[in-house]
Design a protein around this motif. Structure first.
Motif, PDB file in Angstrom:
ATOM      1  N   ILE A  10    -116.351  59.211 -54.514  1.00  0.00           N
ATOM      2  CA  ILE A  10    -116.315  59.842 -55.780  1.00  0.00           C
ATOM      3  C   ILE A  10    -117.784  59.845 -56.273  1.00  0.00           C
ATOM      4  O   ILE A  10    -118.312  58.709 -56.295  1.00  0.00           O
ATOM      5  N   ILE A  11    -118.347  60.913 -56.443  1.00  0.00           N
ATOM      6  CA  ILE A  11    -119.703  61.283 -56.894  1.00  0.00           C
ATOM      7  C   ILE A  11    -119.561  62.028 -58.373  1.00  0.00           C
ATOM      8  O   ILE A  11    -118.971  62.852 -58.386  1.00  0.00           O
ATOM      9  N   GLY A  97    -115.960  62.848 -46.666  1.00  0.00           N
ATOM     10  CA  GLY A  97    -115.680  63.767 -47.665  1.00  0.00           C
ATOM     11  C   GLY A  97    -116.100  63.098 -49.074  1.00  0.00           C
ATOM     12  O   GLY A  97    -116.381  61.965 -49.227  1.00  0.00           O
ATOM     13  N   ALA A  98    -116.399  64.075 -50.147  1.00  0.00           N
ATOM     14  CA  ALA A  98    -116.569  63.546 -51.445  1.00  0.00           C
ATOM     15  C   ALA A  98    -115.993  64.330 -52.727  1.00  0.00           C
ATOM     16  O   ALA A  98    -115.916  65.550 -52.332  1.00  0.00           O
ATOM     17  N   THR A 112    -125.006  64.803 -61.655  1.00  0.00           N
ATOM     18  CA  THR A 112    -123.808  65.799 -60.783  1.00  0.00           C
ATOM     19  C   THR A 112    -124.708  66.394 -59.708  1.00  0.00           C
ATOM     20  O   THR A 112    -124.182  66.419 -58.743  1.00  0.00           O
ATOM     21  N   ILE A 113    -125.977  67.080 -60.020  1.00  0.00           N
ATOM     22  CA  ILE A 113    -126.656  67.893 -59.119  1.00  0.00           C
ATOM     23  C   ILE A 113    -127.290  67.003 -58.038  1.00  0.00           C
ATOM     24  O   ILE A 113    -127.177  67.106 -57.159  1.00  0.00           O
ATOM     25  N   GLY A 114    -128.102  65.770 -58.669  1.00  0.00           N
ATOM     26  CA  GLY A 114    -128.676  64.884 -57.811  1.00  0.00           C
ATOM     27  C   GLY A 114    -127.756  64.351 -56.633  1.00  0.00           C
ATOM     28  O   GLY A 114    -128.010  64.230 -55.522  1.00  0.00           O
ATOM     29  N   ALA A 119    -124.820  64.482 -50.992  1.00  0.00           N
ATOM     30  CA  ALA A 119    -123.681  64.559 -50.048  1.00  0.00           C
ATOM     31  C   ALA A 119    -123.940  65.761 -49.477  1.00  0.00           C
ATOM     32  O   ALA A 119    -123.365  65.593 -48.130  1.00  0.00           O
ATOM     33  N   LEU A 120    -124.597  66.925 -49.643  1.00  0.00           N
ATOM     34  CA  LEU A 120    -124.700  68.038 -48.768  1.00  0.00           C
ATOM     35  C   LEU A 120    -125.717  67.629 -47.723  1.00  0.00           C
ATOM     36  O   LEU A 120    -125.305  68.217 -46.635  1.00  0.00           O
ATOM     37  N   GLU A 121    -126.545  66.650 -47.926  1.00  0.00           N
ATOM     38  CA  GLU A 121    -127.291  66.490 -46.821  1.00  0.00           C
ATOM     39  C   GLU A 121    -126.743  65.790 -45.894  1.00  0.00           C
ATOM     40  O   GLU A 121    -127.238  65.741 -44.548  1.00  0.00           O
TER      41      GLU A 121
END
Length: 472
Positions: A10-11, A97-98, A112-114, A119-121
């Motif tokens: 969870i992020i 997954g996240a 949230t963005i950071g 996660a996308l990396e």
């Protein structure tokens, strides 16, 4: 077996409800009985409970049956504060997954963005969830618009939930099973496991949290840490439920712990690879095939740490060694001060990180320390071509021998309601910041701006955050 495993974390930004959602998962899946349940169950430190923040990543194994099929769900609860983002990056390397959790009353915020970018990396599957929809001031439509703008998903893919009341929890678990891919089946490969966290236990020695990427490890196996080239034996192996739950083996794709019996904390590094060995020849072959580890983290704030008593240096060293095992973003090196004697120059990811470190030294190791003013490192190129790094004015060489001085600069993103943009720009220009550009995250009355700047780190580390809160 592998297609029934889901590894996820969870992020979110700090205080968006990650730990509460993790509590609901534990309740819903029956991992923890109602009698043993308490708020912030996975936050094991007193410090985390007192401050209401997550400091350490925490893994837990849950079993859940969906449509008559049993699944194993491995959850890693992560911190939200920027000072502990290294914990988040380590969690992300161990999962597929996240869940991106956004507070309906706050909307998309800085971390949230950071954390999403982290996660996308890692090419993780993202499941967007809006939390706290039961709150009277929840603005679900605005938050939906921000998430759609941020990750480009369809509005129907966003799950609405309340971690406090349990609304939407089952939908989230079903989405994890449906969307997060199972681990790759590498069960026939030689055993390899990535250490994503480790702790020191007085009775068990070093306990490593691992993600099995290949093969299988069993109790009694002879193992080898590739980076530190340390042989050991598995004294105990098992899962987190969320307490230690011993088992006979951990298979490919699973997350668990390994008790190595090692007493030297430096022998079991986070990011290292554990493999099984039977002889010296296998040890040599294994040392050439480590898993990708973690990037070395760059400290943002430096401070001198000295023992209160002159003879406390060795105790301080042992305590920092053990904290380093549990907090791999901590940097330290020996330092000597004319006034304070022998101590350490420590690097932290921020002021909260420094504060938590000091508090953990006091509580967990009974040490009171003297901390010097936080500083940043400056790089100097001398006329002779020699490069040196200095941390205090006393280390500054003769001005005549200096060709160039460089200081660290930061890329800074600030998200704010548009009404405060003028005040923020004024504050950053006072701090010698360079304006890059502005993006708008939403439309309508309460439009929010994302300001991109570059700014000297020295301008950030003292009271910038407090001033920013005052201005807005």
């Amino acid at each position: 077996m592998n297609d029934k495993i889901r590894n996820f974390c969870i992020i979110a930004h700090i205080d968006h409800g990650k730990s509460t959602l993790a509590d609901r998962f534990l309740e819903f899946t029956g991992t923890v009985s109602k009698r043993d349940m308490k708020a912030q169950l996975l936050d094991s430190m007193d410090l985390e409970r007192e401050r209401g923040i997550t400091i350490k990543l925490t893994p837990v194994r849950m079993e859940y049956t969906s449509a008559g099929t049993p699944y194993i769900l491995n959850l890693i609860d992560t911190p939200g504060h920027v000072d502990f983002s290294y914990e988040v990056s380590r969690s992300l390397a161990a999962v597929e997954g996240a869940i991106l959790l956004v507070d309906a009353t706050q909307g998309v915020q800085a971390q949230t963005i950071g954390n999403l970018y982290l996660a996308l990396e890692q090419n993780l599957t993202i499941i967007p969830v809006i939390n706290k929809i039961d709150m009277p001031i929840a603005n679900v439509e605005k938050t939906k618009a921000e998430i759609v703008h941020l990750i480009g998903c369809d509005e129907k893919d966003i799950i609405l939930a309340s971690a406090k009341t349990g609304v939407g929890v089952e939908d989230i678990l079903k989405a994890v099973i449906a969307k997060v891919p199972p681990p790759k089946d590498n069960s026939t490969n030689p055993p390899r496991a990535l250490i994503f966290d480790s702790t020191y236990n007085e009775y068990k020695g070093v306990v490593a949290s691992v993600r099995m990427t290949d093969g299988e490890l069993k109790k009694g196996d002879k193992i080898f840490s590739i980076t530190t080239e340390t042989p050991a034996e598995i004294l105990e192996i098992g899962y987190y439920r969320p307490k230690f739950s011993p088992t006979e083996s951990i298979k490919n794709g699973e997350i668990g712990y390994v008790v190595t019996g090692l007493k030297e904390v430096r022998d079991c590094r986070v990011g290292d690879t554990i493999t099984k060995i039977n002889n010296v020849a296998e040890m040599i072959i294994a040392s050439k095939d480590p898993l990708p580890g973690y990037k070395e983290v760059k400290p943002m704030v430096y401070a001198g740490i000295f023992p209160n008593e002159g003879d406390g240096y060795q105790d301080l060293r042992d305590a920092i060694d053990k904290l380093k095992l549990n907090d791999s973003s901590l940097f330290y090196e020996p330092e000597r001060s004319q006034a304070l004697g022998f101590g350490f120059r420590c690097g932290f990811l921020g002021m909260l990180h420094l504060d938590i470190f000091q508090e953990r030294l006091r509580r967990e190791h009974g040490l009171d320390v003297i901390i010097t003013t936080p500083s940043v490192a400056y790089q100097i190129i001398k006329t002779s071509g020699e490069q040196i790094v200095i941390h205090s004015p006393q280390e500054m060489p003769d001005p005549g021998s200096i060709q160039e001085i460089s200081e660290p600069w930061m890329n800074l993103d600030i998200i704010s309601p548009k009404d405060y943009v003028g005040s923020i720009m004024g504050l950053i220009s006072e701090r010698k910041g360079k304006y890059i550009n502005t993006e708008y995250l939403s439309t309508g009355v309460d439009q929010r701006a994302l300001l991109h700047y570059q700014i000297p780190l020295a301008s950030l580390i003292t009271d910038f955050y407090d001033k920013l809160k005052t201005y807005t």
